[in-house]
Enzyme design. Sequence first.
Site, short mmCIF file in Angstrom:
data_model
loop_
_atom_site.label_atom_id
_atom_site.label_comp_id
_atom_site.label_asym_id
_atom_site.label_seq_id
_atom_site.Cartn_x
_atom_site.Cartn_y
_atom_site.Cartn_z
N LEU A 131 24.97 26.55 -32.75
CA LEU A 131 23.44 27.09 -32.53
C LEU A 131 23.45 28.29 -32.01
CD1 LEU A 131 20.49 26.52 -32.07
CD2 LEU A 131 21.14 25.23 -29.90
N GLU A 133 24.12 32.48 -31.18
CA GLU A 133 24.42 33.56 -32.09
C GLU A 133 24.73 34.76 -31.11
OE1 GLU A 133 22.05 32.20 -35.85
OE2 GLU A 133 21.44 34.51 -34.96
N GLU A 368 25.81 24.95 -22.64
CA GLU A 368 24.76 23.68 -23.01
C GLU A 368 23.65 24.42 -22.20
OE1 GLU A 368 25.19 21.70 -24.98
OE2 GLU A 368 27.34 21.28 -25.09
N THR A 370 22.31 27.76 -19.66
CA THR A 370 22.63 28.26 -18.40
C THR A 370 21.99 27.73 -17.30
OG1 THR A 370 21.19 29.88 -18.01
CG2 THR A 370 23.15 30.61 -19.20
#
Length: 389
Positions: A131, A133, A368, A370
């Site tokens: 997911l 980038e 997952e 912050t």
Amino acid sequence: MPHPRTVDRQLPTDEARELLALTRELAGREIAPAAAEQEDAGRFPREVFTLIGRAGLLGLPYSAEYGGGDQPYEVYLQVLEELAAARLTVGLGVSVHTLSCHALAAFGSKEQRADHLPAMLGGELLGAYCLSEPTSGSDAASLRTRAVREGGTWTIEGTKAWITHGGVADFYTVLARSGGPGAHGITAYLVPGDAPGLSAAAPERKMGLKGSPTAQVHLDGVRVPDERRIGEEGQGFAIALSALDAGRLGIAACAIGVAQAALDAGAAYLRERRQFGHPIADFQGLRFMVADMAARIEAGRALYLAAARRKDAGLPFGTQAAMAKLICTDTAMQVTTDAVQLLGGYGYTADFPLERYMREAKVLQIVEGTNQIQRMVIARDVLGPESQD
């Protein structure tokens, strides 16, 4: 270093109790003994994932029809905690693999699930979730990787970043932009690890979790048949958010596993070390520190299990997952820091595992989503959306 003590757990069935016993046995025999040496060497234990997959631990929350374990999240997360207590690289890896399977298991067609899930859940294949980038981390909806359809085939171009198992995964769940800007233009794809045009950069050099490869993944004209599109076109961001809610519970469980391991190691040292003619476990200042550590761990465990039970009951659990991820990972950071302090100078050396636990705990506050993002999710639920004025 002995495996962490047996935690007093509430398990719903005899099968679940046997599953936890199997996990502890495997963790104590196959994972914990080599953890420090392999982490120091940066060695990824692929054979361990094959082993635990064949033992049925890689597909616990998924349907037995496709090779899963049909276990509730309440049980799966406690297995994850045990694995993370033995070695975070393994616990986190199982959590990421489970996250990578979520899109297909929850949104794939019956034919897609039958074709792919048995191998994904059986231990022969290891997954990665793509997911983030280089320019879209917390703002995941701004991703730039593009997927263009030509007939029955999609061509994917772009770079994904911070990918756990990047370069060693057998399949990648990839989110790419198939339409216009924003969240509604994103679609999910199941990309084979050996697809032409897919490559990984050199792994990132990290302060902890050195045995778990984290790398950029490049997709240079990767061609994927439409049969590997997951869900509807434009549904990808909703799929991603659904997976992340469940994934945050996995990170919470891993965090409590690391914290428990740190507490156990610290308590063992206090019982053995003597100063001024007494075990230092007799000193009230240290006893109070240990009491606070134990209370924080128990509170975190109760929170992630409560969120898991909501998920198992089919109730909304996204806010509770954010709370669990926030509290459990902050707990892991606090407990591992305190555990280093308990050992004094020895805690700062690599002769004991506490400094490794402390370095590993830090990343759990970041992955997952912050912990700042978790606070935004929680506040939005309490106060409503932010003003657009």
